[in-house]
Design an enzyme around this catalytic site. Structure first.
Site, PDB file in Angstrom:
ATOM      1  N   HIS A  41      -7.258   4.717   8.264  1.00 43.76           N
ATOM      2  CA  HIS A  41      -8.467   5.451   7.898  1.00 43.76           C
ATOM      3  C   HIS A  41      -8.149   6.940   7.743  1.00 43.76           C
ATOM      4  CE1 HIS A  41     -10.160   1.889  10.053  1.00 43.76           C
ATOM      5  NE2 HIS A  41     -11.003   1.923   9.049  1.00 43.76           N
TER       6      HIS A  41
ATOM      7  N   ASP B  15      -8.752  -3.222   0.810  1.00 43.15           N
ATOM      8  CA  ASP B  15      -9.377  -2.558   1.946  1.00 43.15           C
ATOM      9  C   ASP B  15     -10.179  -1.380   1.383  1.00 43.15           C
ATOM     10  OD1 ASP B  15     -10.082  -1.961   4.534  1.00 43.15           O
ATOM     11  OD2 ASP B  15      -8.034  -1.828   5.295  1.00 43.15           O
TER      12      ASP B  15
END
Length: 499
Positions: A201, A275
């Site tokens: 992230h 993702d």
């Protein structure tokens, strides 16, 4: 249909349940004008991606579940082709939505001692039923990552363990359970995010292993699933130079990894989902809107999750992709929608959950995974000490006395007068940041108590946090309970009284 309309079916941008009316209308504009294929629901902008677990600490929101149902109905009502609704719910709707059933983490299910595959499939099935009745078609789970790195900041509790064969069997069992419930599921994060130390992230993890090593570990669960007909795989944002000719390129935009390895060499012919494309591991490298989306599509992704630049992405893909490429992906997505019943959408009512059945499942699971991992328990001795007020009790990281404390029925909490003590630790966080949320002063206090008299440690939380509580041999016995659920507390109490 025009080429751009077919491409739009690839896009599943984020839809936030707690948001402004202006933002709800922006989603409606995407549906009307861009004709997107799906939406991926998140709790709120504050809680998306890496920060989701902070929501309980920083957000004061209510009616999340009811709001989501309302938004699904609202968005579906204006979409020409019904939307594929997905959610990232690895341990159930509760990962994103308050007051919905929460199931044990994957690391907990990985500790099941008997009939693990059967129970994990049942959990996947129950989870899937919760989602199905809530208007969700696809769960972006389970993790097929082998968590061989205990310092992994982003997988940890999300993995079924550090043994590749166990992870392969249990992740596939979870997948099967969800499929049995009538929803889609996907193995993630290909080619394997378990042995990394960077949170994707925030940055790009790089996995320095040979192809042979990767095939024996990271790739094994994915190959296991592919050989048994898994229909969807999510590709992660991590670089694996051994598989990409030495380049440190995120797997999610690597044609060598997705098209050549996954689809070619490993024989996967299902759908590939990216993702989240807003994650910094990839997003920061593509300042021009739409280029990242094209790179992800060109690499071999069929569904583009959490794109922040839908309009530009459709344009770039339309400019660069051939009609044949677009048609092939479009047909796969439409086939998925038909299989999952997306095309038969009818407005949904807010469902109710069978909490009694859920609680019973939690008890049966806990009886299977709660373990004495060090030393031995002598229940008759504990009962005798409790009767005469010589059994001490300490509880950590709870704002008020837990159910466990009252269940133990210890008449005297005076630690000083006790001959033996029980130390219950309710680990505040399931992520490793800041010692899993445990402050150094309290940890020092626990270690000191353990050396002051014979103590039994009861660890309610991620077992990876045990290393911060001192040496296991400093305790007379250690019970790992894995979760803090009330049902788990009851199971532990029974162990202490009847082991």
């Amino acid at each position: 249909m025009q080429k751009s309309q077919k491409i739009a079916q690839c896009f599943s941008p984020a839809a936030f349940i707690h948001d402004t009316e202006e933002n709800y209308q922006a989603i409606e504009t995407l549906i009307r004008e861009q004709e997107i294929g799906g939406l991926t629901f998140f709790h709120s902008r504050h809680s998306a991606a890496a920060n989701f677990e902070k929501r309980a600490e920083v957000l004061d929101v209510s009616g999340t579940f009811e709001k989501m149902i309302g938004l699904i109905n609202r968005y579906q009502a204006i979409s020409k082709i019904p939307l594929l609704i997905s959610i990232d719910g690895e341990y159930g709707l509760a990962m994103r939505i308050e007051k919905t059933p929460q199931y044990p983490f994957a690391i907990t299910l990985g500790a099941l001692k008997k009939d693990a595959e059967k129970w994990v499939e049942e959990v996947g099935y129950r989870m899937g039923l919760d989602m199905k009745q809530s208007g969700i078609h696809l769960n972006l789970a389970p993790c097929a990552d082998v968590n061989t790195n205990p310092n992994n900041p982003v997988i940890g509790y999300r993995s079924f363990g550090d043994n590749a064969e166990k992870v392969a069997k249990l992740s596939f069992a979870a997948y099967l359970g969800m499929k049995k419930a009538g929803i889609g599921a996907c193995l993630k994060h290909f080619p394997g995010h378990g042995d990394t130390e960077t949170d994707s992230h925030l940055g790009l993890p790089i996995l320095h292993k040979s192809k042979t090593q990767l095939q024996a570990e990271e790739l094994l669960p994915f190959q296991y699933g592919i050989d048994r007909g898994v229909e969807m795989i999510m590709v992660g944002h991590l670089a694996v130079p051994a598989l990409t000719g030495g380049k440190e390129i995120p797997a999610s935009i690597s044609r060598e990894l997705i098209t050549d390895l996954l689809k070619g060499e490993m024989g996967f012919n299902g759908l590939v989902i990216s993702d989240a494309l807003n994650m910094k591991a990839v997003a920061k490298h593509f300042p021009e809107p739409g280029i990242l989306e094209w790179e992800a599509f060109h690499a071999g992704n069929d569904i583009l999750c959490f794109s922040d630049h839908v309009k530009e992405g459709i344009e770039k893909i339309s400019q660069n992709a051939s009609e044949e490429e677009v048609d092939a992906v479009f047909e796969k997505i439409m086939d998925l929608k038909k299989r999952l019943g997306v095309m038969d959408f009818k407005p949904i009512q807010v469902p109710s959950f069978d909490w009694e059945s859920h609680s019973q499942l939690q008890i049966e699971l806990a009886e299977n995974y709660v373990s004495v991992i060090s030393g031995e328990i002598n229940p008759s001795e504990l009962k005798a000490l409790a009767k005469v007020g010589k059994l001490g009790y300490r509880e950590y990281f709870t704002s008020q006395k837990s159910l466990f404390a009252s269940q133990l029925a210890i008449s005297d909490y005076n630690w000083g007068n006790s001959e033996k003590g029980i130390i219950a630790v309710f680990v505040p966080s399931h992520k490793p940041l800041n010692q899993f949320g445990m402050d150094p002063e309290t940890l020092a206090d626990i270690k000191k108590l353990a050396k002051s008299k014979p103590c039994i440690l009861v660890h309610f939380g991620n077992p990876l946090a045990l290393k911060h509580l001192g040496k296991m041999e400093d305790f007379e016995a250690v019970i790992c309970a894995f979760q803090g659920f009330e049902e788990v507390q009851r199971v532990v109490e029974n162990r202490l009284h009847s082991e």
